[in-house]
Design an enzyme around this catalytic site. Sequence first.
Site, PDB file in Angstrom:
ATOM      1  N   ARG A 251     -14.909  -8.701  16.043  1.00  0.00           N
ATOM      2  CA  ARG A 251     -15.035  -9.076  17.459  1.00  0.00           C
ATOM      3  C   ARG A 251     -15.528  -7.868  18.257  1.00  0.00           C
ATOM      4  O   ARG A 251     -15.575  -6.752  17.746  1.00  0.00           O
ATOM      5  CB  ARG A 251     -13.647  -9.465  17.990  1.00  0.00           C
ATOM      6  CG  ARG A 251     -12.655  -8.306  17.823  1.00  0.00           C
ATOM      7  CD  ARG A 251     -11.375  -8.472  18.596  1.00  0.00           C
ATOM      8  NE  ARG A 251     -10.616  -7.235  18.613  1.00  0.00           N
ATOM      9  CZ  ARG A 251      -9.733  -6.848  17.711  1.00  0.00           C
ATOM     10  NH1 ARG A 251      -9.473  -7.619  16.662  1.00  0.00           N
ATOM     11  NH2 ARG A 251      -9.113  -5.686  17.829  1.00  0.00           N
TER      12      ARG A 251
ATOM     13  N   GLU B 221       0.854  -1.187   0.000  1.00  0.00           N
ATOM     14  CA  GLU B 221       0.000   0.000   0.000  1.00  0.00           C
ATOM     15  C   GLU B 221       0.885   1.229   0.000  1.00  0.00           C
ATOM     16  O   GLU B 221       2.004   1.185   0.522  1.00  0.00           O
ATOM     17  CB  GLU B 221      -0.885   0.045   1.256  1.00  0.00           C
ATOM     18  CG  GLU B 221      -2.071  -0.886   1.222  1.00  0.00           C
ATOM     19  CD  GLU B 221      -2.910  -0.817   2.485  1.00  0.00           C
ATOM     20  OE1 GLU B 221      -3.929  -1.503   2.546  1.00  0.00           O
ATOM     21  OE2 GLU B 221      -2.541  -0.074   3.416  1.00  0.00           O
TER      22      GLU B 221
HETATM   23  C1  MV4 Z   1      -1.066   1.906   7.411  1.00  0.00           C
HETATM   24  C2  MV4 Z   1      -0.472   3.103   7.837  1.00  0.00           C
HETATM   25  C3  MV4 Z   1      -0.070   4.006   6.871  1.00  0.00           C
HETATM   26  N1  MV4 Z   1      -0.240   3.722   5.566  1.00  0.00           N
HETATM   27  N2  MV4 Z   1      -1.213   1.678   6.095  1.00  0.00           N
HETATM   28  C4  MV4 Z   1      -1.426  -0.150  11.693  1.00  0.00           C
HETATM   29  C5  MV4 Z   1      -2.437  -1.146  12.164  1.00  0.00           C
HETATM   30  C6  MV4 Z   1      -2.976  -1.777  10.952  1.00  0.00           C
HETATM   31  N3  MV4 Z   1      -4.391  -1.935  11.079  1.00  0.00           N
HETATM   32  C7  MV4 Z   1      -2.619  -0.874   9.835  1.00  0.00           C
HETATM   33  N4  MV4 Z   1      -1.763   0.155  10.364  1.00  0.00           N
HETATM   34  C8  MV4 Z   1      -1.322   1.176   9.600  1.00  0.00           C
HETATM   35  N5  MV4 Z   1      -1.475   0.987   8.275  1.00  0.00           N
HETATM   36  C9  MV4 Z   1      -0.801   2.563   5.213  1.00  0.00           C
HETATM   37  N6  MV4 Z   1      -0.935   2.310   3.918  1.00  0.00           N
HETATM   38  C10 MV4 Z   1      -0.306   3.331   9.181  1.00  0.00           C
HETATM   39  C11 MV4 Z   1      -0.717   2.361  10.078  1.00  0.00           C
HETATM   40  C12 MV4 Z   1      -0.406   2.667  11.428  1.00  0.00           C
HETATM   41  C13 MV4 Z   1      -1.339   2.792  12.401  1.00  0.00           C
HETATM   42  C14 MV4 Z   1      -2.668   2.595  12.149  1.00  0.00           C
HETATM   43  C15 MV4 Z   1      -3.595   2.706  13.134  1.00  0.00           C
HETATM   44  C16 MV4 Z   1      -3.184   3.014  14.412  1.00  0.00           C
HETATM   45  C17 MV4 Z   1      -1.887   3.206  14.707  1.00  0.00           C
HETATM   46  C18 MV4 Z   1      -0.944   3.105  13.711  1.00  0.00           C
HETATM   47  C19 MV4 Z   1       0.368   3.332  14.032  1.00  0.00           C
HETATM   48  C20 MV4 Z   1       1.279   3.216  13.081  1.00  0.00           C
HETATM   49  C21 MV4 Z   1       0.898   2.872  11.797  1.00  0.00           C
END
Ligand code: MV4
Length: 506
Positions: A295, A201
């Site tokens: 969940r 991504e």
């Molecule tokens: C991401 C992102 C930035 N760009 N995807 C972290 C948990 C998982 N559900 C996906 N996550 C992320 N995906 C893209 N393309 C940043 C995160 C992310 C994040 C997301 C939610 C809560 C905290 C986070 C901390 C760091 C990175």
Amino acid sequence: MFSKVLIANRGEIAVRIIRACKELGLRTVAVYSDVDRMALHVRYADEAYPIGPAPARESYLNIEKILEVAKKSGAEAVHPGYGFLAENAEFAQACRDEGLVFIGPSPEAIAAMGDKVQARRLMQQVGVPVVPGTDSQEDLRDEELLAAAHRIGFPIMIKAAAGGGGKGMRIVRRPEEMASAIQLARQEAQSAFGDPRLYLEKLIEQARHIEVQILADGFGRTIHLGERECSIQRRHQKLLEEAPSPFVGEDEDFRQRLGAAAIRAAQAVDYVNAGTVEFLVDREKNFYFLEMNTRIQVEHPVTEAVTGVDIVKEQIRIARGRPLRYTQGDIHLKGWAIEARINAEDPYNNFLPSIGRILYHSPPTGPGVRVDTGVYTGMEITPYYDPLIAKLIVWGENRAHAVLRMRRALAEYKILGVKTNIPFHQRLLAQYRFLVGQFDTRFVEERFSMEDEAELQELSPEMAAVMATLVAHAQAQQAAQMIRTAGTGRRPSLWKWTYHPGWRRG
Ligand code: MV4
């Protein structure tokens, strides 16, 4: 129809589920590992059965043993809580095969959302926005991933198809780092999930993590209960959540679009029961589907506090084949709720887990305060499970009142015997950027420090002034909104809050 429920979990969530069962007149069966025989969920349930040694693999993750207890006890339904077997499609299927009602979605829905590549494709098919990335369901070869990365453009994020919750993610900023990153990510995915498939991504930077709670019944009706702000986290462990999100605030149109996308996501997999759709939200209010958690979640109480819906009871009613008791029009957000996760860990020492006997546990009480916990004075905190001691949830008529109430409650909370992250929360709730809602997912890791020993137990005159201003501002906004909506018949917004488009420059 069922009248006896086995709770396949431990700690505060097992207690929470037992309470809901009791209020619905259902009998409860607890299971426990060797180290949990004195745990609160064991005392709370009508019956309790041992299921093995402390390591989760040998107890709370032991499907056969749990099904055996279900049979022996005469339980007719199983609530999995969160963690452990909650998102294990095989467990949901095994329950079904044994004639037990699984209080959660179908194994098919769990599996569809558990495969992040499949979930991404499904979302694109139903028009839920996803982050630009790879679209193939196939196991992409290294060269294909490399070519895709150039097409998408750097920086990119490598993710594991079987991952989730931040596990197995890797940021790549420069093309020359790509080959080795793919190698490492593939090895990690293979050893952690037994599935080497990767996808890419575009990296969305400076984003917030906002999630939408949904409820769906077996009659094709799906509603959303508004959003939660979950950006205050450290290493993918959430520390504090709020409902609503300060970033959505009074933007009802934005809330409605998030809610509609969450409902569409759930309907794409014929989702039934409670679930949460996670979105990444950038500063321009673009939002992207990340994953769906199939969940009940740790932070569900903040949504309960602002909607008045008992989500766990609703899960049970849905599993009993009842229709939803609410339509979308019945759901109104009232006030503001904040949850602080109280963990047995030392915030002054890199959040190192703290174990030992709880010598004294005196949680806060009073107006607008809820504490969900699985511990009591004299109980032992072991290193085997997650460090959550309690969830402290407060409600206030607006965000400023909720913050002040949380500060009061944290000051009242007395725990002796183990170190806790209460000082972290106290410091967070004294930070200007937190108070004005100017934070994203990097806040704790990049803009926050427990160093310099200024103690923040008391409300300093300076902070009192900041808070007074915020409360006054919230009230003025509220009054202004009431005047604006007077005579229009629209409900006035009760949680006016500030949005500062220019904050990122600070
Ligand atoms: C991401 C992102 C930035 N760009 N995807 C972290 C948990 C998982 N559900 C996906 N996550 C992320 N995906 C893209 N393309 C940043 C995160 C992310 C994040 C997301 C939610 C809560 C905290 C986070 C901390 C760091 C990175």
